[in-house]
Structures are given as C-alpha cells and as structure tokens.
Design a protein around this motif. Structure first.
Motif, short mmCIF file in Angstrom:
data_model
loop_
_atom_site.label_atom_id
_atom_site.label_comp_id
_atom_site.label_asym_id
_atom_site.label_seq_id
_atom_site.Cartn_x
_atom_site.Cartn_y
_atom_site.Cartn_z
N MET A 83 1.85 18.17 -12.91
CA MET A 83 1.25 18.40 -11.60
C MET A 83 1.26 19.89 -11.32
O MET A 83 2.26 20.56 -11.57
CB MET A 83 2.03 17.65 -10.54
CG MET A 83 2.05 16.14 -10.76
SD MET A 83 3.05 15.27 -9.57
CE MET A 83 2.03 15.40 -8.13
N THR A 84 0.15 20.39 -10.82
CA THR A 84 0.02 21.80 -10.51
C THR A 84 -0.47 21.95 -9.08
O THR A 84 -1.38 21.24 -8.65
CB THR A 84 -0.98 22.49 -11.47
OG1 THR A 84 -0.56 22.26 -12.80
CG2 THR A 84 -1.06 23.97 -11.21
N ARG A 85 0.14 22.87 -8.37
CA ARG A 85 -0.32 23.16 -7.02
C ARG A 85 -1.05 24.49 -7.05
O ARG A 85 -0.53 25.50 -7.51
CB ARG A 85 0.86 23.24 -6.06
CG ARG A 85 0.42 23.50 -4.66
CD ARG A 85 1.58 23.46 -3.72
NE ARG A 85 1.10 23.86 -2.40
CZ ARG A 85 1.85 23.94 -1.36
NH1 ARG A 85 3.13 23.65 -1.45
NH2 ARG A 85 1.36 24.29 -0.20
N LEU A 86 -2.27 24.47 -6.56
CA LEU A 86 -3.09 25.69 -6.55
C LEU A 86 -3.04 26.37 -5.23
O LEU A 86 -2.82 25.83 -4.20
CB LEU A 86 -4.54 25.35 -6.90
CG LEU A 86 -4.72 24.68 -8.25
CD1 LEU A 86 -6.19 24.30 -8.43
CD2 LEU A 86 -4.29 25.62 -9.37
#
Length: 86
Positions: A83-86
């Motif tokens: 999971m990546t938060r931009l």
C-alpha cells in the motif's frame, strides 16, 4: 545466450531455512527451462548448506513463476499487499 542470475541466501538467524532472493532469465530466453534449472540448483545448494526449509517471494500476478514454484513443491503461505499513500 541466456544470462541467468542466481543468488541463494542463507540467514543464520533462521538456522535451517534458506531463501532464494532473485532469479531471472532474459525475456528472449524464457520458456527453455532456464528458470526451472535455476530453481532446482537453488534448492540443491540450500540442501548442501543444511537447509531444511526454503522460501521465496514473488508478485501475486507472476503466474508463470507461481506455477513453476508450485511444481517444485512450494506453496503459498501468505500474500503481501503493498500500500502506498501519495
């Protein structure tokens, strides 16, 4: 000419467990058995090193590799979701 990359890894913390970190076969050489050879060689070297268990990581959508690993006795233990938060 195939250029295989092979790197068995042994972690002394895990004692009898080894990991195949990376294998790769040039795209134009795929389908000729090089991946199977590399995996079989990896397992052989692990056994020589005294490992009783082997593990590896691969992408969930790498179906060709997953099929190869299953044919060599590997089974899915867990799935990792990145999971990546931009």
């Amino acid at each position: 000419e195939a250029v295989p990359h092979f790197l068995p890894h042994w972690d002394p913390e895990l004692q009898d467990t080894c990991e195949t970190l990376t294998i790769g076969v040039n795209e134009e050489e795929r389908g000729r058995g090089f991946g199977r050879y590399l995996m079989e060689r990896s397992l052989y070297e692990m056994q020589r090193a005294g490992c009783q268990h082997a593990y590896l990581l691969t992408g969930n959508n790498n179906y060709t590799a997953i099929s190869l690993y299953a044919s060599l006795g590997y089974r899915t233990c867990y799935r990792l979701i990145e999971m990546t938060r931009l």
